[in-house]
Design a protein around this motif. Structure first.
Motif, PDB file in Angstrom:
ATOM      1  N   MET A 192     -43.124  15.411   6.792  1.00 21.31           N
ATOM      2  CA  MET A 192     -42.373  14.480   7.593  1.00 21.31           C
ATOM      3  C   MET A 192     -43.509  13.457   8.265  1.00 21.31           C
ATOM      4  N   LEU A 193     -42.806  11.928   8.383  1.00 23.26           N
ATOM      5  CA  LEU A 193     -43.607  10.849   9.013  1.00 23.26           C
ATOM      6  C   LEU A 193     -43.197  10.486  10.127  1.00 23.26           C
ATOM      7  N   SER A 194     -44.147  10.363  11.209  1.00 20.18           N
ATOM      8  CA  SER A 194     -43.722   9.865  12.619  1.00 20.18           C
ATOM      9  C   SER A 194     -44.144   8.523  12.833  1.00 20.18           C
ATOM     10  N   VAL A 195     -43.201   7.674  13.383  1.00 13.69           N
ATOM     11  CA  VAL A 195     -43.574   6.397  13.843  1.00 13.69           C
ATOM     12  C   VAL A 195     -43.486   6.321  15.129  1.00 13.69           C
ATOM     13  N   CYS A 196     -44.450   5.805  15.918  1.00 21.62           N
ATOM     14  CA  CYS A 196     -44.388   5.987  17.150  1.00 21.62           C
ATOM     15  C   CYS A 196     -44.462   4.355  17.624  1.00 21.62           C
ATOM     16  N   VAL A 197     -43.862   4.178  18.980  1.00 24.33           N
ATOM     17  CA  VAL A 197     -43.837   2.881  19.669  1.00 24.33           C
ATOM     18  C   VAL A 197     -44.271   3.248  21.026  1.00 24.33           C
ATOM     19  N   CYS A 198     -45.343   2.635  21.736  1.00 26.03           N
ATOM     20  CA  CYS A 198     -45.561   2.943  23.107  1.00 26.03           C
ATOM     21  C   CYS A 198     -45.091   1.576  23.631  1.00 26.03           C
ATOM     22  N   THR A 199     -44.351   1.782  24.798  1.00 22.24           N
ATOM     23  CA  THR A 199     -43.901   0.394  25.369  1.00 22.24           C
ATOM     24  C   THR A 199     -44.205   0.673  27.077  1.00 22.24           C
ATOM     25  N   TYR A 200     -44.268  -0.555  27.718  1.00 20.55           N
ATOM     26  CA  TYR A 200     -44.084  -0.866  28.948  1.00 20.55           C
ATOM     27  C   TYR A 200     -43.407  -2.090  29.281  1.00 20.55           C
ATOM     28  N   ASN A 201     -42.229  -1.898  29.961  1.00 18.77           N
ATOM     29  CA  ASN A 201     -41.302  -2.962  30.430  1.00 18.77           C
ATOM     30  C   ASN A 201     -41.257  -4.194  29.400  1.00 18.77           C
ATOM     31  N   ARG A 202     -40.788  -3.972  28.059  1.00 20.42           N
ATOM     32  CA  ARG A 202     -40.516  -5.018  27.043  1.00 20.42           C
ATOM     33  C   ARG A 202     -39.188  -4.519  26.465  1.00 20.42           C
ATOM     34  N   ALA A 203     -38.293  -4.206  27.220  1.00 16.28           N
ATOM     35  CA  ALA A 203     -36.836  -3.800  26.592  1.00 16.28           C
ATOM     36  C   ALA A 203     -36.641  -4.741  25.705  1.00 16.28           C
ATOM     37  N   GLN A 204     -36.387  -5.934  25.777  1.00 12.45           N
ATOM     38  CA  GLN A 204     -35.741  -6.830  24.999  1.00 12.45           C
ATOM     39  C   GLN A 204     -36.533  -7.105  23.846  1.00 12.45           C
ATOM     40  N   ARG A 205     -37.728  -6.971  23.782  1.00 10.59           N
ATOM     41  CA  ARG A 205     -38.524  -7.106  22.645  1.00 10.59           C
ATOM     42  C   ARG A 205     -38.441  -5.584  21.552  1.00 10.59           C
ATOM     43  N   LEU A 206     -38.684  -4.683  22.444  1.00 12.49           N
ATOM     44  CA  LEU A 206     -38.571  -3.468  21.860  1.00 12.49           C
ATOM     45  C   LEU A 206     -37.255  -3.386  21.019  1.00 12.49           C
ATOM     46  N   ALA A 207     -36.113  -3.841  21.792  1.00  9.96           N
ATOM     47  CA  ALA A 207     -34.653  -4.016  20.752  1.00  9.96           C
ATOM     48  C   ALA A 207     -34.744  -4.479  19.412  1.00  9.96           C
ATOM     49  N   ARG A 208     -35.699  -5.550  19.450  1.00  2.16           N
ATOM     50  CA  ARG A 208     -35.880  -6.422  18.129  1.00  2.16           C
ATOM     51  C   ARG A 208     -36.785  -5.507  17.282  1.00  2.16           C
ATOM     52  N   THR A 209     -37.784  -4.946  17.859  1.00  7.96           N
ATOM     53  CA  THR A 209     -38.610  -4.170  16.917  1.00  7.96           C
ATOM     54  C   THR A 209     -37.833  -2.889  16.299  1.00  7.96           C
ATOM     55  N   LEU A 210     -37.007  -2.413  17.123  1.00  5.97           N
ATOM     56  CA  LEU A 210     -36.415  -1.270  16.492  1.00  5.97           C
ATOM     57  C   LEU A 210     -35.151  -1.554  15.667  1.00  5.97           C
ATOM     58  N   ASP A 211     -34.795  -2.879  15.685  1.00  8.21           N
ATOM     59  CA  ASP A 211     -33.770  -3.559  14.861  1.00  8.21           C
ATOM     60  C   ASP A 211     -34.528  -3.695  13.396  1.00  8.21           C
ATOM     61  N   THR A 212     -35.556  -4.003  13.650  1.00  8.15           N
ATOM     62  CA  THR A 212     -36.275  -4.395  12.216  1.00  8.15           C
ATOM     63  C   THR A 212     -36.935  -2.852  11.651  1.00  8.15           C
ATOM     64  N   LEU A 213     -37.088  -2.024  12.419  1.00  2.00           N
ATOM     65  CA  LEU A 213     -37.362  -0.647  11.765  1.00  2.00           C
ATOM     66  C   LEU A 213     -36.002   0.013  11.295  1.00  2.00           C
ATOM     67  N   ALA A 214     -34.925  -0.106  11.712  1.00  2.00           N
ATOM     68  CA  ALA A 214     -33.546   0.224  11.261  1.00  2.00           C
ATOM     69  C   ALA A 214     -33.280  -0.482   9.929  1.00  2.00           C
ATOM     70  N   ALA A 215     -33.847  -1.549   9.677  1.00  2.00           N
ATOM     71  CA  ALA A 215     -33.441  -2.257   8.539  1.00  2.00           C
ATOM     72  C   ALA A 215     -34.382  -1.982   7.614  1.00  2.00           C
ATOM     73  N   GLN A 216     -35.381  -0.959   7.374  1.00  2.00           N
ATOM     74  CA  GLN A 216     -36.017  -0.704   6.428  1.00  2.00           C
ATOM     75  C   GLN A 216     -35.640  -0.122   5.155  1.00  2.00           C
ATOM     76  N   ILE A 217     -36.000  -0.463   4.175  1.00  2.00           N
ATOM     77  CA  ILE A 217     -35.585  -0.082   2.882  1.00  2.00           C
ATOM     78  C   ILE A 217     -36.297   1.203   2.347  1.00  2.00           C
ATOM     79  N   GLY A 218     -35.682   1.775   1.330  1.00  2.00           N
ATOM     80  CA  GLY A 218     -36.239   3.022   0.706  1.00  2.00           C
ATOM     81  C   GLY A 218     -36.959   3.917   1.542  1.00  2.00           C
ATOM     82  N   VAL A 219     -36.269   4.341   2.534  1.00  2.00           N
ATOM     83  CA  VAL A 219     -36.621   5.193   3.460  1.00  2.00           C
ATOM     84  C   VAL A 219     -35.945   6.497   3.304  1.00  2.00           C
ATOM     85  N   ASP A 220     -36.570   7.741   3.310  1.00  2.00           N
ATOM     86  CA  ASP A 220     -35.693   8.962   3.518  1.00  2.00           C
ATOM     87  C   ASP A 220     -35.816   9.224   5.013  1.00  2.00           C
ATOM     88  N   TRP A 221     -34.712   9.038   5.634  1.00  2.00           N
ATOM     89  CA  TRP A 221     -34.797   9.209   7.054  1.00  2.00           C
ATOM     90  C   TRP A 221     -34.744  10.714   7.660  1.00  2.00           C
TER      91      TRP A 221
END
Length: 292
Positions: free
Chosen positions: A1-30
């Motif tokens: 298993m691989l773990s992707v970790c995002v540490c965050t502090y009060n950047r909700a809108q930016r975090l949403a965009r980062t997670l959008d690009t993570l959800a769009a990854q190709i070739g990933v066995d989720w």
């Protein structure tokens, strides 16, 4: 298993965009990937952002009450389950093959214990006219610019340590050398530096081997206020303090050297080199940080 970790502090809108690009990854066995968002006492909509992303990603939110990026990263190490833990920031935009590139690198270099990916600036208000594209170490740090090519290769002793927005560590390395130093790095909005640099210095001293993953590309937003002269000076002060702590040095800076850097910077400005002028401003701050 691989773990992707995002540490965050009060950047909700930016975090949403980062997670959008993570959800769009190709070739990933989720089924063999987990995403952990470490909430470092956020008071905004971070919880809602993660809950929304859970419809598309195997993501969970964990709260770390001890303020500080190093504390949040250490919490990620504790709660994640992957043999490799990949860290990225809460404001970056990931290329679609970012995660696939890391997975392929881990398979290609089974003896490696850490990895660093490529980071390029994303100019939010347009690329400033003073930026010449020359790589200057301190300016690189401000921009979050870590780019030593597009290849996949083993890292050499001459390569700079990976940057915090895009790196990975093997779990066995944590067991060998320990965790991130909590006294270093950002603490909420308080500027700090150095926790990942100190970690990689320890790793290399222990003989750990690294990989440069040029295909694991992310875009790091650069806000104009981060490039103001006072902000650059403060960055230098934080860098100097971190260097002094990492190297366990006594007070070693010099106000005279700081003034000399500013004078040198003015000469660079007269030559039309605004980038080197700003590098000198940061260096003046470093001298102040080595004293304080």
């Amino acid at each position: 298993m691989l773990s992707v970790c995002v540490c965050t502090y009060n950047r909700a809108q930016r975090l949403a965009r980062t997670l959008d690009t993570l959800a769009a990854q190709i070739g990933v066995d989720w089924e063999n990937v987990e995403v952990v968002v470490v909430d470092n006492n956020c008071t905004d909509d971070t919880a809602d952002v993660v809950a929304t992303a859970a419809a598309r990603l195997p993501v969970r939110r964990v709260v770390e009450e001890a303020q500080g990026l190093a504390n949040a990263r250490n919490r990620a190490l504790t709660v994640s389950r992957g043999r490799w833990i990949i860290f990225t920031d809460d404001d970056v935009l990931l290329e679609r093959d970012w995660l696939q590139s890391y997975a392929e690198a881990f398979e290609a270099f089974p003896e490696a214990s850490f990895a660093g990916g490529r980071i390029v600036p994303l100019w939010k208000q347009g690329r400033p006219g003073w930026f010449k594209g020359e790589r200057l170490d301190l300016i690189n740090g401000v921009l979050g610019w870590y780019d030593i090519g597009t290849d996949l290769r083993g890292m050499t002793p001459a390569d700079p340590e990976p940057f915090g927005a895009n790196f990975a560590v093997r779990r066995t390395l944590i067991k060998s050398i320990g965790i991130f130093e909590p006294s270093l790095g950002m603490h909420g909005k308080k500027l700090g530096r150095g926790e990942e640099t100190e970690f990689f210095i320890r790793a290399k001293a222990a003989g750990a081997k690294g990989i440069y993953v040029g295909g694991a590309l992310c875009h790091h937003p650069v806000e104009a206020d981060r490039l103001s002269l006072p902000a650059l000076y403060r960055y230098g002060v934080a860098s100097g303090r971190a260097y002094r702590a990492i190297m366990n040095l006594p007070e070693s800076g010099s106000r005279l050297k700081g003034a000399a850097f500013l004078a040198r910077g003015m000469l660079q400005l007269l030559k039309g080199r605004g980038d080197r002028f700003r590098q000198c401003v940061i260096n003046a701050g470093v001298q102040a940080g080595l004293i304080s």
